[in-house]
Design a protein around this motif. Structure first.
Motif, short mmCIF file in Angstrom:
data_model
loop_
_atom_site.label_atom_id
_atom_site.label_comp_id
_atom_site.label_asym_id
_atom_site.label_seq_id
_atom_site.Cartn_x
_atom_site.Cartn_y
_atom_site.Cartn_z
N CYS A 1 -5.49 0.10 3.79
CA CYS A 1 -5.51 -1.30 3.36
C CYS A 1 -6.49 -2.06 4.24
O CYS A 1 -6.49 -1.90 5.47
CB CYS A 1 -4.12 -1.92 3.47
SG CYS A 1 -4.09 -3.71 3.16
N THR B 1 -0.81 0.41 7.62
CA THR B 1 -1.05 -0.42 6.44
C THR B 1 -0.23 -1.71 6.47
O THR B 1 -0.71 -2.76 6.07
CB THR B 1 -0.70 0.37 5.16
OG1 THR B 1 0.68 0.77 5.20
CG2 THR B 1 -1.59 1.60 5.02
N THR C 1 0.83 -1.21 0.00
CA THR C 1 0.00 0.00 0.00
C THR C 1 0.86 1.26 0.00
O THR C 1 0.63 2.18 -0.79
CB THR C 1 -0.93 0.02 1.23
OG1 THR C 1 -1.72 -1.18 1.24
CG2 THR C 1 -1.85 1.22 1.20
#
Length: 413
Positions: free
Chosen positions: A151, A200, A127
């Motif tokens: 994410c 993330t 990400t």
């Protein structure tokens, strides 16, 4: 009419999300560069085996869902979720091509204040290190300041009626706390519970841990299956007894191989390999050959050779009661049997046509008649429509790789 949500990628991840969003009253557009799934959806048919039924697709369309190949749709939404596939490449690593293509298409049309979420499987860092620079360079906007980036890895169990989209908690990790909260607000409309990860990378690693957990434990029980056969121990009875323990044990069951969309990762980028996962993949990868050895031995014990033997494979999907063939071990088993000179046929109520090595495999229409005619019948997947007790009576020789038949009714893995 502009949509609130764009689902990018109309595969096994994207379609359930689009269904849940449409049912929640969110105006949703489904975008895919491939015109085939878009055409199938527009016609009210499901393009992905085992994902949604035709009636569910029709309800989505009547609820306002629009499938499209027009990238201009991506510039009119408040939330965009990337559900592009990330299959294994020739080198055994995840192929992120579809994700990067989706990012470029979205970046060219990205508007301020949009929330962008990655559901596709990826390495920790995908990400932030892959998706973020593509979105920023293509849009001129900055993640965490001009648009939200997060994410929330896919967490679906196709066919599981107890844990659907709404009842499965969503793990969410954002680039910033505000990114996390924006993504959490979106998923809070679809699911009963959201779980906030620190970032993330933590969200991405959660998916790696969950997938590897499954494969490592399946490998353990597959090794136990081989050992128990050698010792003359009924593994299925062992599992039945062990799962009565109310703590410290979770039941996994052996099989002819491991299929499905969850790909185990034994290496994470340039970091050291995960030795246990690497070993698990070796163990699981040997199971199709082990099943072939059991087939050959059973035929020999009954005075027959694999060459020229009529072998019927039952259930060729990767999971029971679904039409999904993703990474099903049945294809490798069929190919290995063909290499030995066996005449292979199959039966599966969910698969009307099946090809192995680009060759059609004959489909048995009458299950009992085919089993009675075959020298060996191999149960690879236990679909609920199979009457295994009756099948065990009809079949000349039955190998059950799922432990589904009554004890003593068939040869079990």
């Amino acid at each position: 009419m502009p949509a609130d949500l764009a689902v990018i990628g109309l595969g096994h991840l994207g379609l359930p999300l689009a269904q849940a969003a449409t049912a929640a009253g969110i105006q949703t557009v489904g975008y895919d560069t491939d015109p085939r799934p878009v055409a199938e959806l527009a016609a009210g048919r499901t393009p992905v085996d085992g994902s949604l039924t035709a009636s569910e697709i029709r309800r989505m369309l009547s609820g306002g869902f629009r499938p499209s190949t027009n990238p201009a749709e991506l510039g009119r939404v408040r939330t965009a979720v990337i559900c592009a596939p990330t299959p294994l490449g020739a080198d055994g690593a995840l192929d992120l091509t579809a994700v990067t293509d989706a990012a470029r298409a979205l970046a060219a049309r990205l508007r301020p204040h949009t929330t962008v979420i990655l559901e596709s499987s990826g390495y920790p860092g995908t990400t932030e290190d892959v998706l973020r620079p593509l979105l920023e360079e293509g849009s001129g906007l900055r993640a965490g300041r001009d648009f939200h980036l997060a994410c929330s890895p896919g967490r679906l169990d196709p066919g599981n009626r107890a844990h659907g989209y709404a009842t499965t908690p969503r793990v969410i990790g954002g680039l910033t706390p505000a990114c996390t909260e924006s993504a959490a607000a979106f998923y809070g409309r679809l699911t009963d519970k959201v779980v906030r990860a620190r970032g993330t990378r933590e969200a991405e690693m959660t998916k790696v841990l969950e997938t590897n957990f499954r494969h490592v434990n399946i490998a353990l029980v597959n090794e136990m299956a081989v050992l128990c056969h050698e010792l003359g121990v009924d593994l299925w009875d062992v599992i039945r007894c062990a799962e009565t323990k109310p703590f410290g044990f979770q039941a996994f069951r052996p099989g002819p191989g491991v299929g499905g969309h969850g790909v185990p990762l034994d290496t994470i980028g340039r970091h050291r390999p995960l030795r246990m996962v690497e070993l698990a993949e070796q163990v699981n990868g040997r199971m199709p050959q082990y099943v072939i050895q059991r087939c050959a031995t059973l035929l020999n014990e009954h005075g027959k050779s694999a060459r020229g033997a009529r072998v019927l494979l039952l259930g060729v999907t990767y999971k029971a009661d679904l039409a999904d063939l993703e990474r099903s071990p049945a294809a490798e088993l069929a190919a290995r049997l063909m290499d030995l000179g066996a005449a292979v046929s199959y039966h599966d109520p969910h698969v009307p046509d099946w090809h192995v090595r680009d060759r059609p495999v004959p489909r048995a229409d009458s299950l009992y008649e085919a089993a009675a005619h075959a020298d060996l019948t191999v149960l690879l997947q236990h679909h609920r429509t199979y009457d295994l007790q009756g099948l065990a009576v009809k079949a000349q020789l039955l190998l059950d790789t799922r432990g589904a038949t009554p004890a003593g009714a068939a040869h079990r893995l």
